[in-house]
Design an enzyme around this catalytic site. Structure first.
Site, PDB file in Angstrom:
ATOM      1  N   ARG A 185      11.181   3.907   3.526  1.00 34.82           N
ATOM      2  CA  ARG A 185      10.905   2.940   4.648  1.00 34.82           C
ATOM      3  C   ARG A 185      11.772   2.045   5.193  1.00 34.82           C
ATOM      4  O   ARG A 185      12.751   1.791   4.089  1.00 34.82           O
ATOM      5  CB  ARG A 185       9.548   1.874   4.259  1.00 34.82           C
ATOM      6  CG  ARG A 185       9.288   0.846   5.182  1.00 34.82           C
ATOM      7  CD  ARG A 185       8.317  -0.099   4.872  1.00 34.82           C
ATOM      8  NE  ARG A 185       6.689   0.736   5.117  1.00 34.82           N
ATOM      9  CZ  ARG A 185       5.515   0.083   5.042  1.00 34.82           C
ATOM     10  NH1 ARG A 185       5.797  -0.839   4.721  1.00 34.82           N
ATOM     11  NH2 ARG A 185       4.667   0.842   5.309  1.00 34.82           N
TER      12      ARG A 185
ATOM     13  N   ARG B  92       0.736  -1.178   0.017  1.00 33.66           N
ATOM     14  CA  ARG B  92       0.054   0.056  -0.097  1.00 33.66           C
ATOM     15  C   ARG B  92       0.798   1.288  -0.020  1.00 33.66           C
ATOM     16  O   ARG B  92       0.744   2.279  -0.857  1.00 33.66           O
ATOM     17  CB  ARG B  92      -0.751   0.258   1.100  1.00 33.66           C
ATOM     18  CG  ARG B  92      -2.090  -0.565   1.203  1.00 33.66           C
ATOM     19  CD  ARG B  92      -2.618  -1.213   2.373  1.00 33.66           C
ATOM     20  NE  ARG B  92      -1.610  -2.242   2.953  1.00 33.66           N
ATOM     21  CZ  ARG B  92      -1.811  -3.597   2.350  1.00 33.66           C
ATOM     22  NH1 ARG B  92      -2.937  -3.948   1.719  1.00 33.66           N
ATOM     23  NH2 ARG B  92      -0.658  -4.314   2.704  1.00 33.66           N
ATOM     24  N   THR B  93       1.797   1.406   0.957  1.00 35.54           N
ATOM     25  CA  THR B  93       2.582   2.698   1.162  1.00 35.54           C
ATOM     26  C   THR B  93       3.379   2.967  -0.182  1.00 35.54           C
ATOM     27  O   THR B  93       3.125   3.991  -0.679  1.00 35.54           O
ATOM     28  CB  THR B  93       3.621   2.694   2.432  1.00 35.54           C
ATOM     29  OG1 THR B  93       2.534   1.974   3.275  1.00 35.54           O
ATOM     30  CG2 THR B  93       3.813   3.956   2.829  1.00 35.54           C
TER      31      THR B  93
ATOM     32  N   LYS C 127      25.671  -3.543  -0.451  1.00 36.31           N
ATOM     33  CA  LYS C 127      27.127  -3.586  -0.536  1.00 36.31           C
ATOM     34  C   LYS C 127      27.649  -2.707   0.344  1.00 36.31           C
ATOM     35  O   LYS C 127      28.671  -2.636   0.892  1.00 36.31           O
ATOM     36  CB  LYS C 127      27.855  -3.013  -1.794  1.00 36.31           C
ATOM     37  CG  LYS C 127      27.425  -3.210  -3.037  1.00 36.31           C
ATOM     38  CD  LYS C 127      27.748  -2.864  -4.125  1.00 36.31           C
ATOM     39  CE  LYS C 127      26.896  -2.756  -5.668  1.00 36.31           C
ATOM     40  NZ  LYS C 127      27.122  -1.759  -6.495  1.00 36.31           N
TER      41      LYS C 127
ATOM     42  N   HIS D  46       4.507   5.776  11.474  1.00 30.36           N
ATOM     43  CA  HIS D  46       4.114   5.496  10.297  1.00 30.36           C
ATOM     44  C   HIS D  46       3.163   6.935   9.946  1.00 30.36           C
ATOM     45  O   HIS D  46       1.872   6.467   9.955  1.00 30.36           O
ATOM     46  CB  HIS D  46       3.442   4.232  10.220  1.00 30.36           C
ATOM     47  CG  HIS D  46       3.113   3.912   8.711  1.00 30.36           C
ATOM     48  ND1 HIS D  46       3.297   4.700   7.566  1.00 30.36           N
ATOM     49  CD2 HIS D  46       2.830   2.619   8.321  1.00 30.36           C
ATOM     50  CE1 HIS D  46       2.863   3.914   6.602  1.00 30.36           C
ATOM     51  NE2 HIS D  46       2.718   2.725   6.729  1.00 30.36           N
TER      52      HIS D  46
HETATM   53  N1   CP Z   1      -0.526   0.071   5.687  1.00 24.10           N
HETATM   54  C1   CP Z   1       0.619  -0.353   5.249  1.00 24.10           C
HETATM   55  O1   CP Z   1       1.776   0.285   5.696  1.00 24.10           O
HETATM   56  O2   CP Z   1       0.796  -1.275   4.375  1.00 24.10           O
HETATM   57  P1   CP Z   1       2.016  -1.837   3.432  1.00 24.10           P
HETATM   58  O3   CP Z   1       2.873  -2.499   4.313  1.00 24.10           O
HETATM   59  O4   CP Z   1       1.471  -2.735   2.517  1.00 24.10           O
HETATM   60  O5   CP Z   1       2.850  -0.611   2.895  1.00 24.10           O
END
Ligand code: CP
Length: 305
Positions: free
Chosen positions: A101, A51-52, A80, A129
């Site tokens: 991320r 999603r993100t 590396k 998040h």
């Molecule tokens: N909600 C969320 O962060 O989903 P993903 O891990 O798929 O990005």
């Protein structure tokens, strides 16, 4: 230049502004279709995501911009031994904004020191998040018509669930909020969240292990997955993973207007039979995430409409 590492970097007024922009995008997408022409978003995902990452990419494409990046750190020079600081310094030469991320808490903050372009935290370990919280806030607003005077139940893995920590922080600034924190003993909300956020803001809260006993008082039920990737011991994960499963039977006890949210991915904690319930909002939440990420990109790039 602004970054977004923690949801608390946005004031309540700025959250309102982002919600307002997102709602305008929903109404008039064509107005925004070329706003980011010739701008590039880099998505640097050192940890899996559906999603993100894809919603950030969809958001930039729908604003008329372009995207580049990686979804597997193993294909980047991190494999590396390149540091996060050097990686983003390089990527900042190619892109106008970075969504990152990383499994390590604080890595996106480190990135802000060398990137030279705005950095958005797209999830750092069990910490924060913030853009999931933006999706959650728009969903609550669209479903309930308000962000105040709500009883919000968080259920599942409240220890490692970074989306829970970010949403508790964000909601603690609205009036008339109550929290019901539903988890096994081992997966309770960390003490610092209780003392530094909930109690500091005088938010009434209760801690319980019982979903069925609590569901009838909730306006929002925020379900979460037990975060397998954060456990050190597989036996503990297996013992705790099915602690809570939301079923149509349990939904019978809930308010007619309660909204069920879940950041997804779901494993087993919401029965697929609940998906047909009009109170199930987790797929609407996915779409709301894209609109809020569009609004955020516009804000951080200081695009004037
Ligand atoms: N909600 C969320 O962060 O989903 P993903 O891990 O798929 O990005």
């Amino acid at each position: 230049m602004r970054n977004l590492i923690d949801i608390m970097q946005l004031s309540v007024e700025e959250l309102d502004e982002l919600i307002h922009t997102a709602l305008d995008i929903v109404e008039k997408p064509d107005k925004y279709a070329e706003c980011c022409k010739r701008k590039k978003l880099a998505t640097l995902f050192f940890e899996p995501s559906t999603r993100t990452r894809l919603s950030f990419e969809a958001a930039m494409l729908e604003l008329g911009g372009s995207v580049l990046g990686f979804s597997d750190a193993g294909t980047s020079s991190a494999a590396k031994g390149e540091s996060v600081a050097d990686t983003v310094r390089v990527v900042g030469c190619y892109a106008d904004i970075i969504a990152m991320r990383h499994p390590k808490e604080g890595a996106p903050l480190v990135a802000t020191r060398t990137a030279g372009v705005p950095v958005i935290n797209a999830g750092d370990g069990g910490h924060n998040h913030p853009t999931q919280t933006l999706a959650d806030l728009l969903t609550i607003y669209r479903e309930m018509g308000r962000l105040n005077n709500l009883t919000i139940g968080f259920c599942g893995d409240l220890k490692f669930g970074r989306t829970v920590h970010s949403l508790i922080s964000a909601m603690s600034r609205y009036s008339g909020i109550r929290f019901v924190l539903i988890s096994p003993e081992e997966l309770k909300v960390p003490d610092y969240m209780i003392s530094d956020v909930i109690e500091k803001n005088n938010i009434p809260y209760e801690i319980t292990t019982g979903l069925e006993d609590s569901i009838s008082k909730l306006d929002i039920l925020y379900m979460t997955r037990v975060q397998k990737e954060r456990f050190f011991n597989e036996a503990d994960y297996l013992r705790l993973k099915d602690s809570y499963v939301l079923t149509p039977e349990k939904m019978k006890k809930a308010k007619e207007k309660m909204a069920v949210l879940h950041p997804l991915p779901r494993v087993n904690e919401i029965s697929v039979a609940v998906d047909e319930d009009p109170r199930a909002c987790y797929f609407k939440q996915v779409l709301n995430g894209k609109y809020m990420r569009m609004a955020l990109i516009l804000k951080l790039l200081e695009v004037k409409i």
